[in-house]
Design a protein around this motif. Structure first.
Motif, PDB file in Angstrom:
ATOM      1  N   LEU A 253      66.650  21.469 -17.529  1.00  0.00           N
ATOM      2  CA  LEU A 253      65.433  20.707 -17.226  1.00  0.00           C
ATOM      3  C   LEU A 253      65.514  19.311 -17.843  1.00  0.00           C
ATOM      4  O   LEU A 253      64.501  18.734 -18.202  1.00  0.00           O
ATOM      5  CB  LEU A 253      64.194  21.443 -17.757  1.00  0.00           C
ATOM      6  CG  LEU A 253      63.725  22.652 -16.939  1.00  0.00           C
ATOM      7  CD1 LEU A 253      62.509  23.299 -17.592  1.00  0.00           C
ATOM      8  CD2 LEU A 253      63.373  22.246 -15.497  1.00  0.00           C
ATOM      9  N   HIS A 254      66.745  18.800 -17.975  1.00  0.00           N
ATOM     10  CA  HIS A 254      66.894  17.427 -18.484  1.00  0.00           C
ATOM     11  C   HIS A 254      66.947  16.473 -17.299  1.00  0.00           C
ATOM     12  O   HIS A 254      67.861  16.556 -16.474  1.00  0.00           O
ATOM     13  CB  HIS A 254      68.181  17.286 -19.304  1.00  0.00           C
ATOM     14  CG  HIS A 254      68.188  18.167 -20.511  1.00  0.00           C
ATOM     15  ND1 HIS A 254      67.378  17.927 -21.594  1.00  0.00           N
ATOM     16  CD2 HIS A 254      68.864  19.298 -20.786  1.00  0.00           C
ATOM     17  CE1 HIS A 254      67.559  18.882 -22.492  1.00  0.00           C
ATOM     18  NE2 HIS A 254      68.461  19.735 -22.027  1.00  0.00           N
ATOM     19  N   ALA A 255      65.965  15.598 -17.247  1.00  0.00           N
ATOM     20  CA  ALA A 255      65.967  14.610 -16.159  1.00  0.00           C
ATOM     21  C   ALA A 255      67.092  13.604 -16.414  1.00  0.00           C
ATOM     22  O   ALA A 255      67.460  13.335 -17.551  1.00  0.00           O
ATOM     23  CB  ALA A 255      64.626  13.909 -16.113  1.00  0.00           C
ATOM     24  N   GLY A 256      67.646  13.084 -15.352  1.00  0.00           N
ATOM     25  CA  GLY A 256      68.749  12.133 -15.490  1.00  0.00           C
ATOM     26  C   GLY A 256      69.042  11.431 -14.180  1.00  0.00           C
ATOM     27  O   GLY A 256      68.175  11.369 -13.296  1.00  0.00           O
ATOM     28  N   PRO A 257      70.290  10.963 -14.042  1.00  0.00           N
ATOM     29  CA  PRO A 257      70.627  10.184 -12.837  1.00  0.00           C
ATOM     30  C   PRO A 257      71.000  11.046 -11.638  1.00  0.00           C
ATOM     31  O   PRO A 257      71.470  10.523 -10.626  1.00  0.00           O
ATOM     32  CB  PRO A 257      71.836   9.368 -13.306  1.00  0.00           C
ATOM     33  CG  PRO A 257      72.479  10.208 -14.354  1.00  0.00           C
ATOM     34  CD  PRO A 257      71.367  10.966 -15.037  1.00  0.00           C
ATOM     35  N   GLY A 258      70.817  12.338 -11.718  1.00  0.00           N
ATOM     36  CA  GLY A 258      71.199  13.233 -10.605  1.00  0.00           C
ATOM     37  C   GLY A 258      72.441  14.018 -10.984  1.00  0.00           C
ATOM     38  O   GLY A 258      73.260  13.548 -11.767  1.00  0.00           O
ATOM     39  N   TYR A 259      72.576  15.223 -10.433  1.00  0.00           N
ATOM     40  CA  TYR A 259      73.743  16.044 -10.786  1.00  0.00           C
ATOM     41  C   TYR A 259      74.978  15.576 -10.021  1.00  0.00           C
ATOM     42  O   TYR A 259      74.897  15.039  -8.930  1.00  0.00           O
ATOM     43  CB  TYR A 259      73.469  17.535 -10.531  1.00  0.00           C
ATOM     44  CG  TYR A 259      73.218  17.901  -9.077  1.00  0.00           C
ATOM     45  CD1 TYR A 259      74.258  17.969  -8.161  1.00  0.00           C
ATOM     46  CD2 TYR A 259      71.934  18.180  -8.621  1.00  0.00           C
ATOM     47  CE1 TYR A 259      74.030  18.304  -6.831  1.00  0.00           C
ATOM     48  CE2 TYR A 259      71.693  18.517  -7.298  1.00  0.00           C
ATOM     49  CZ  TYR A 259      72.743  18.573  -6.415  1.00  0.00           C
ATOM     50  OH  TYR A 259      72.523  18.886  -5.105  1.00  0.00           O
ATOM     51  N   GLY A 260      76.143  15.793 -10.658  1.00  0.00           N
ATOM     52  CA  GLY A 260      77.419  15.487 -10.014  1.00  0.00           C
ATOM     53  C   GLY A 260      78.387  16.610 -10.322  1.00  0.00           C
ATOM     54  O   GLY A 260      77.975  17.739 -10.601  1.00  0.00           O
TER      55      GLY A 260
END
Ligand code: UGA
Length: 435
Positions: A253-260
């Protein structure tokens, strides 16, 4: 037990080394002679903390071998693992199974005595049936059972994930095969790790459903982060506030720049494709794919807006390029979209990553790869934290401020505190934290 592991990529190498460390005798097989030579000389083709030592120890103790010749290893094996790549087939999102099929054919001619053939590669539902059919067709006399045994290893934490998993999934209804699988995972069994024995197709789907669910969880919190920015809330506190509910859980649930990375993007696409072919429109999975792709592209706009809408002629320092810390993997990393868009908008990019710069050099053009974080920051108009490597969590902020031309910090991983950065005189923005 004697194990043959076909494929010395990420999954094959980690699984092979860990099975050897459990006490089994493991032979890792790969067609790439250069890779096998390197492995036989102590070289590890991937960056994974602890793997080099684990491989060296088990080679030294005569439990781990590397070869290009599958003959003896497969003949003598109790279990043969297929751990070859299943890349996305160009254009349609479907997993390319040609390596899996080729491995099945190769195994078929070499089986001797009852052998369990295990698919560890992430494969579409029904692939176990195909592997079964290929082996049966190629060698009608073979005595074997095909088992699905998906991996749940995170890059950067793979050894721990293998040795201390939340669960092991074994997909087969063949009793003898279950016994072999239990024996292989015995050290975990003794630790009371749940071993889920299920039908093969269910096991294949468990893998995709797990990755798609995690990707959805991240995408959900990323959307909530956008909302937090607009309504004056803090996403980290929202994550904690919902994550403490056991039904939700605090992880991923860590918001960030999107998964890769090599898994979520590929597996969500493949699951969508599996649904499409089965006549089931997986709307949530499809939205997750679209929302995440758009988010990665939008992160550069966030930087541009923050810098006043125009970055032409500006120098921007990126800290972190890999899709996450503790890996050199650049596959589908958000940094790729960010660098492309910032360069198109006229910015010059300086960058530092502790592990992935060699890899990034093949993908990104005209980036000045630097010797360390401070070297990257020097004379830049802004610093963008893209990957949360530990060494970026405690930067000497006075030094950062002195080195920057303008004290602009865009923290896409929320590793600094807005109020603290403000007190120190930085112009600071992060993800989903309006305060
Ligand atoms: C993922 C799964 O976590 C593993 O269980 C699975 O075995 C593996 O895929 C696979 O299919 O082989 P991995 O891709 O190594 O593992 O990396 P993760 O740690 O899951 O991170 C994936 C991406 O999500 C990264 O870009 C990371 O930055 C992002 N993420 C993760 C977030 O943005 N927020 C989070 O809270 C967690």
């Amino acid at each position: 037990m004697r194990v043959a592991m076909i494929g010395t990529g990420y999954v094959g190498l980690v699984s092979g080394a860990c099975f050897a460390d459990f006490g089994h005798v493991v032979t890792c097989i790969d067609k790439d002679a250069r890779k096998i030579d390197a492995l036989n000389n102590g070289g590890i083709p991937i960056y994974e903390p602890g793997l080099q030592q684990l491989v060296a120890k088990n080679v030294e103790e005569d439990r781990l071998f590397f070869t290009t010749d599958p003959t003896d290893a497969i003949r003598n094996a109790d279990a043969v693992f297929i751990a070859v790549g299943t890349p996305t087939r160009r254009g349609d999102g479907h997993a390319d199974l040609s390596y899996v099929h080729a491995a099945a054919e190769e195994i078929a001619g070499l089986l001797d005595g009852f052998t369990v053939v295990v698919t560890k590669s992430t494969v579409p539902v029904g692939t176990g049936d195909e592997v079964d059919a290929i082996i049966r067709r190629t060698n009608p006399d073979a005595d074997f059972a095909v088992v699905s045994n998906p991996e749940f290893l995170r890059e950067g934490a793979a050894i721990n994930d293998f040795k201390r998993p939340d669960r092991v999934v074994v997909g087969t209804d063949h009793e003898e095969a279950v016994k072999v699988m239990r024996e292989l995972y015995r050290p975990l069994y003794l630790n009371e790790t749940p071993i889920i024995v299920t039908q093969r197709r269910t096991s294949e789907l468990i893998k995709y459903a797990a990755n798609a669910f995690l990707a959805a969880k991240i995408t959900f919190i990323n959307e909530i982060a956008d909302l937090c920015e607009s309504v004056g809330a803090n996403v980290q506190e929202v994550s904690r506030g919902i994550g403490l509910d056991n039904r939700i859980g605090g992880k991923f649930l860590h918001a960030g720049p999107g998964y890769g990375g090599s898994c979520f993007p590929k597996d969500t696409l493949a699951l969508s494709r599996i649904g499409h072919e089965a006549g089931v429109d997986l709307k949530i999975v499809n939205s997750v794919i679209d929302v995440n792709a758009a988010r990665k592209k939008r992160m550069a706009d966030k930087v541009i807006d923050f810098l006043g809408g125009d970055v032409s002629g500006k120098t921007i320092a990126l800290l972190g390029l890999a899709f996450k810390p503790n890996t050199d993997d650049m596959r589908d990393a958000p940094s790729i979209d960010i660098v492309t868009k910032l360069q198109e908008s006229g910015a010059t990019i300086r960058a530092y990553d502790p592990a992935s710069m060699a890899e990034a050099g093949h993908i990104m053009k005209d980036v000045l790869f630097c010797d360390g974080p401070y070297h990257a920051i020097e004379n830049s108009d802004a610093v963008v934290i893209v990957t949360e490597w530990d060494q970026f969590r405690a930067l000497d902020l006075d030094r950062v401020k002195k080195l920057l031309r303008e004290p602009n910090v865009v923290d896409l991983r929320n590793i600094y505190e807005p109020a603290d950065m403000d007190d120190r005189g930085f112009k600071y923005t992060s993800v989903g934290r309006a305060y």
